[in-house]
Design an enzyme around this catalytic site. Structure first.
Site, PDB file in Angstrom:
ATOM      1  CB  SER A   1      12.322  65.038  37.837  1.00 31.37           C
ATOM      2  OG  SER A   1      13.385  64.900  36.910  1.00 31.37           O
TER       3      SER A   1
ATOM      4  CG  ASP B  24      13.771  54.458  44.199  1.00 33.26           C
ATOM      5  OD1 ASP B  24      13.274  55.354  43.480  1.00 33.26           O
ATOM      6  OD2 ASP B  24      13.216  53.358  44.405  1.00 33.26           O
TER       7      ASP B  24
ATOM      8  CE  LYS C 253      11.500  68.547  39.613  1.00 31.88           C
ATOM      9  NZ  LYS C 253      10.139  69.106  39.577  1.00 31.88           N
TER      10      LYS C 253
END
Length: 224
Positions: free
Chosen positions: A113, A118, A138
């Site tokens: 997602s 970053d 995630k």
């Protein structure tokens, strides 16, 4: 990928995973899907998908499903909702990645997602606060895949809509980009990545170029 290729798909019961299953079958790929319940089994089998029951959170289930026959690639869209306490986003994907290493698969595509890693810079503070618990998991899954030694592609979609594909879905390595994309367009991008060596070992954001948040200029990632 050839028509003899075997693709192991986790998360095919709904959403992006279901759209990926449709796309793969349309390309005449051999698809094996891991389902936690029987709920969508008949629909997937009617499409031509081989179904195996098992829970991604159960390591033995995953290994049993994946190690039985040669698999060329694994695609995982598994994930949970922010209010769910048992996080499949990391543990489920970790089990899939570890089994894929044992199965010596050619590549692993992980659907993550925007906001993970970053790309956290792409989210506004309100969205980040809402999604933070999911994004942490995630990011852990992304890192586990990168460290696994597998050839990987990590795709981070923006906000998802359940509408017909527009054909305007694009990928970028620019972590600042955020926007909306239809699930069917994400699926098309995933299927293209499966057939492009340029996607190997890349982390890519996926958005519809006509549904961006803000007017940031960015470079599209070419799979050709």
């Amino acid at each position: 990928m050839t028509t003899a290729s075997s693709i192991f798909l986790a998360g095919a019961s709904r959403g992006v995973g279901r759209e990926i299953a449709k796309c793969l079958i349309a390309q005449q790929q051999k698809v094996k899907a891991l389902l936690r319940t029987e709920a969508t089994r008949d629909e997937l089998e009617a499409m031509g998908v081989e179904v195996v029951l098992g829970d991604a959170l159960n390591e033995e289930d995953v290994e049993s499903a994946m190690l039985g026959e040669p698999i060329d690639a694994v695609i995982s869209t598994v994930g949970g909702l922010p209010q769910v306490s048992e996080r499949v986003d990391y543990l489920g994907n970790k089990n899939l990645i570890d089994a894929a290493v044992k199965a010596k698969v050619r590549s692993f595509i992980l659907i993550s997602s925007i906001g993970s890693g970053d790309s956290v810079v792409a989210l506004n503070p309100q969205a980040l606060e809402t999604l933070q618990s999911v994004l942490i998991e995630k990011e852990k899954a992304e890192k586990h895949l990168i460290d696994s030694g597998l050839t990987y592609t990590i795709i981070r979609p923006g906000g998802l809509k359940s509408e017909a594909a527009t054909g305007n879905g694009v990928l970028t390595e620019d972590p600042r980009i955020a926007g909306i994309i239809n699930r069917a367009d994400v699926a098309q991008l995933v299927c293209r990545c499966l057939n492009s060596d340029k996607a190997n070992n890349k982390v890519l954001s996926a958005i519809d170029k006509n549904m961006l948040f803000g007017q940031i200029e960015f470079e599209e990632f070419s799979l050709d």
